[in-house]
Design a protein around this motif. Structure first.
Motif, PDB file in Angstrom:
ATOM      1  N   ILE A 174       0.817  -1.407  -0.102  1.00  0.00           N
ATOM      2  CA  ILE A 174       0.093  -0.011  -0.072  1.00  0.00           C
ATOM      3  C   ILE A 174       0.934   1.335  -0.006  1.00  0.00           C
ATOM      4  O   ILE A 174       0.668   2.009  -0.635  1.00  0.00           O
ATOM      5  N   LEU A 175       2.035   0.988   0.769  1.00  0.00           N
ATOM      6  CA  LEU A 175       2.880   2.449   0.685  1.00  0.00           C
ATOM      7  C   LEU A 175       3.594   2.638  -0.597  1.00  0.00           C
ATOM      8  O   LEU A 175       3.662   3.853  -1.062  1.00  0.00           O
ATOM      9  N   LEU A 176       3.911   1.487  -1.160  1.00  0.00           N
ATOM     10  CA  LEU A 176       4.380   1.580  -2.708  1.00  0.00           C
ATOM     11  C   LEU A 176       3.408   2.203  -3.353  1.00  0.00           C
ATOM     12  O   LEU A 176       3.735   3.145  -4.168  1.00  0.00           O
ATOM     13  N   PHE A 177       2.190   1.836  -3.470  1.00  0.00           N
ATOM     14  CA  PHE A 177       1.026   2.240  -4.310  1.00  0.00           C
ATOM     15  C   PHE A 177       0.876   3.833  -3.868  1.00  0.00           C
ATOM     16  O   PHE A 177       0.511   4.976  -4.794  1.00  0.00           O
ATOM     17  N   THR A 178       1.109   4.188  -2.671  1.00  0.00           N
ATOM     18  CA  THR A 178       0.944   5.535  -2.205  1.00  0.00           C
ATOM     19  C   THR A 178       1.914   6.628  -2.713  1.00  0.00           C
ATOM     20  O   THR A 178       1.787   7.594  -3.239  1.00  0.00           O
ATOM     21  N   MET A 179       3.467   5.834  -2.654  1.00  0.00           N
ATOM     22  CA  MET A 179       4.503   6.901  -3.213  1.00  0.00           C
ATOM     23  C   MET A 179       4.164   6.916  -4.576  1.00  0.00           C
ATOM     24  O   MET A 179       4.874   8.116  -5.056  1.00  0.00           O
ATOM     25  N   LEU A 180       3.692   5.974  -5.449  1.00  0.00           N
ATOM     26  CA  LEU A 180       3.593   6.140  -6.923  1.00  0.00           C
ATOM     27  C   LEU A 180       2.583   7.485  -7.106  1.00  0.00           C
ATOM     28  O   LEU A 180       2.551   7.830  -8.281  1.00  0.00           O
ATOM     29  N   ASN A 181       1.696   7.498  -6.342  1.00  0.00           N
ATOM     30  CA  ASN A 181       0.569   8.568  -6.428  1.00  0.00           C
ATOM     31  C   ASN A 181       0.573   9.549  -5.375  1.00  0.00           C
ATOM     32  O   ASN A 181      -0.312  10.289  -5.371  1.00  0.00           O
ATOM     33  N   ALA A 182       1.704   9.919  -4.900  1.00  0.00           N
ATOM     34  CA  ALA A 182       1.959  11.029  -3.863  1.00  0.00           C
ATOM     35  C   ALA A 182       1.616  12.244  -4.109  1.00  0.00           C
ATOM     36  O   ALA A 182       0.885  13.047  -3.391  1.00  0.00           O
ATOM     37  N   GLU A 183       2.085  12.537  -5.428  1.00  0.00           N
ATOM     38  CA  GLU A 183       1.784  14.056  -5.734  1.00  0.00           C
ATOM     39  C   GLU A 183       0.219  14.150  -5.764  1.00  0.00           C
ATOM     40  O   GLU A 183      -0.384  15.268  -5.486  1.00  0.00           O
ATOM     41  N   LYS A 184      -0.313  13.108  -6.299  1.00  0.00           N
ATOM     42  CA  LYS A 184      -1.871  13.275  -6.655  1.00  0.00           C
ATOM     43  C   LYS A 184      -2.690  13.271  -5.220  1.00  0.00           C
ATOM     44  O   LYS A 184      -3.669  13.969  -5.126  1.00  0.00           O
ATOM     45  N   ILE A 185      -2.048  12.655  -4.380  1.00  0.00           N
ATOM     46  CA  ILE A 185      -2.786  12.407  -2.957  1.00  0.00           C
ATOM     47  C   ILE A 185      -2.684  13.901  -2.215  1.00  0.00           C
ATOM     48  O   ILE A 185      -3.686  14.269  -1.649  1.00  0.00           O
ATOM     49  N   LEU A 186      -1.285  14.477  -2.535  1.00  0.00           N
ATOM     50  CA  LEU A 186      -1.271  15.734  -1.682  1.00  0.00           C
ATOM     51  C   LEU A 186      -1.781  16.772  -2.542  1.00  0.00           C
ATOM     52  O   LEU A 186      -2.582  17.766  -1.766  1.00  0.00           O
ATOM     53  N   LYS A 187      -2.199  16.635  -3.691  1.00  0.00           N
ATOM     54  CA  LYS A 187      -3.119  17.471  -4.610  1.00  0.00           C
ATOM     55  C   LYS A 187      -4.487  17.519  -3.987  1.00  0.00           C
ATOM     56  O   LYS A 187      -5.301  18.548  -3.966  1.00  0.00           O
ATOM     57  N   LEU A 188      -4.958  16.271  -3.832  1.00  0.00           N
ATOM     58  CA  LEU A 188      -6.328  16.205  -3.126  1.00  0.00           C
ATOM     59  C   LEU A 188      -6.719  16.868  -1.883  1.00  0.00           C
ATOM     60  O   LEU A 188      -7.422  17.643  -1.587  1.00  0.00           O
ATOM     61  N   ASN A 189      -5.567  16.716  -0.976  1.00  0.00           N
ATOM     62  CA  ASN A 189      -5.316  17.338   0.337  1.00  0.00           C
ATOM     63  C   ASN A 189      -3.966  17.610   0.780  1.00  0.00           C
ATOM     64  O   ASN A 189      -3.471  16.363   1.157  1.00  0.00           O
ATOM     65  N   PRO A 190      -3.571  18.765   0.892  1.00  0.00           N
ATOM     66  CA  PRO A 190      -2.130  18.874   1.559  1.00  0.00           C
ATOM     67  C   PRO A 190      -1.884  18.021   2.890  1.00  0.00           C
ATOM     68  O   PRO A 190      -0.769  17.707   3.017  1.00  0.00           O
ATOM     69  N   ASP A 191      -2.991  17.988   3.575  1.00  0.00           N
ATOM     70  CA  ASP A 191      -2.805  17.340   4.951  1.00  0.00           C
ATOM     71  C   ASP A 191      -2.528  15.811   4.960  1.00  0.00           C
ATOM     72  O   ASP A 191      -2.078  15.420   5.879  1.00  0.00           O
TER      73      ASP A 191
END
Length: 374
Positions: A247-264
């Motif tokens: 899950i962390l691997l998936f997260t790191m691959l999409n990290a920029e977009k996750i932060l775009k969704l919510n910086p927190d």
């Protein structure tokens, strides 16, 4: 074991009715009421479920007979002893005691999920599949402390250290291990980049080879009953860390977009990083499982945010460091939706497989399920 599978199936039914089509705050509230309601019923009707069940039942009865102002009991913190003594004055049995404590452990989690994610059904499944629900039927004091720490989430996001400390110190009156969260308040500010991976990788390497000496030193001061015991010398299967790592691997691959969704969300990612760190190390020292829960409970937010980011922006790194435009082409909207559905299925299947594996290993001593009503 069947009752836990039925529990998950029924929660999926509630999700299909209230969350899949035109979700709303009111529907989310109904879903959480039904889902956590059945978790509560499983908790209060259990008998001899959880390795620590007998210890807490005996402690409740012991503390009923002791002088009220004597707050010394085994290795329990004063705050939990005080709460148990108060409840012992008004409750007739340890089953009713477990029922009241379960209210304090489950309701804060339901509120936390409701307030911080729109995909409440996914957060609820993560709470169950990653043994957080089993934990609250076993590590009763610690589950209470974990639930209290959730109220510190708003102070982490708003960078209000003083109020964060107050919440953590209050939680430490129930279980002193919660104090591990204080240094991680500063680490939670790290952005999810390669530097974060390198930091935790380096810390993991150093701690892995020096952890035995460090833990024995700590347990000579705090919780001496664990010093040089199997909780220090033996670990838990590394398999439990596999799905979190994925899950962390998936997260790191999409990290920029996750932060775009919510910086927190960077705080959420950092918390799960810390929780996974302890889940890897607990392969050497089972006692570190207790530390992992304070951080890994944020998986109930991370997975919904990961899926939401894919649904809105697609999966994968941003090309040429340019975020996708606000107006997404129709063909991309469908593609992103399909990607989010696939990712949801993959994570649910992986987490449920780990959940099933844990039941075969009798994680937290929850199988076979037995009840005092039958």
């Amino acid at each position: 074991m069947l009752i836990y599978h039925l529990n998950n199936l029924l929660i999926l039914v509630w999700a299909a009715i209230f969350c899949f089509h035109k979700p709303s705050k009111n529907k989310n509230m109904i879903f959480l009421f039904l889902s956590f309601g059945q978790l509560y019923l499983l908790t209060i009707f259990r008998f001899l479920i959880g390795y620590d069940y007998v210890m807490y039942a005996k402690a409740f009865m012991d503390l009923q007979t002791q002088d009220f102002w004597n707050f010394t009991y085994y290795d329990w913190e004063y705050g939990f002893v005080f709460i148990t003594k108060i409840l012992g004055m008004i409750l007739p049995s340890y089953t009713s005691y477990f029922a009241v404590i379960a209210i304090f452990t489950l309701i804060p989690v339901a509120i936390f999920i409701y307030r911080n994610t729109e995909k409440v059904w996914i957060g609820t499944f993560m709470y169950i599949n990653f043994f957080l629900f089993f934990m609250q039927m076993n590590f009763i004091r610690q589950a209470f402390a974990v639930s209290i720490t959730l109220f510190a989430w708003q102070f982490i996001r708003k960078k209000k250290f003083f109020w964060f400390i107050l919440v953590i110190l209050f939680a430490s009156l129930l279980h002193s291990t919660v104090l591990i969260m204080i240094p991680f308040y500063f680490l939670a500010k790290m952005r999810p980049t390669g530097k974060q991976v390198i930091f935790y990788g380096y810390a993991l390497t150093i701690f892995y080879f020096s952890s035995t000496g460090i833990l024995n030193l700590i347990t000579k001061i705090f919780h001496q009953e664990y010093n040089n015991t199997q909780f220090i010398t033996e670990g838990i299967s590394l398999i439990y860390a596999v799905v979190p790592i994925i899950i962390l691997l998936f997260t790191m691959l999409n990290a920029e977009k996750i932060l775009k969704l919510n910086p927190d969300n960077r705080y959420v990612i950092s918390m799960v990083f810390a929780g996974t760190f302890f889940m890897i190390i607990m392969a050497r020292h089972s006692i570190l499982e207790r530390f992992s829960y304070y951080f890994f409970i944020y998986i109930v937010l991370l997975v919904p945010e990961l899926i939401s980011s894919v649904e809105k922006y697609g999966f994968g790194r941003v090309k040429n460091n340019v975020m996708l435009p606000n107006e997404t082409p129709i063909e991309d909207v469908k593609r992103f939706k399909d990607q989010s559905i696939i990712l949801t299925i993959v994570i649910l299947v992986l987490s449920y497989a780990m959940f099933t594996y844990g039941m075969f290993e009798n994680a937290h001593g929850v199988v076979p399920y037995t009840s005092w009503i039958f």
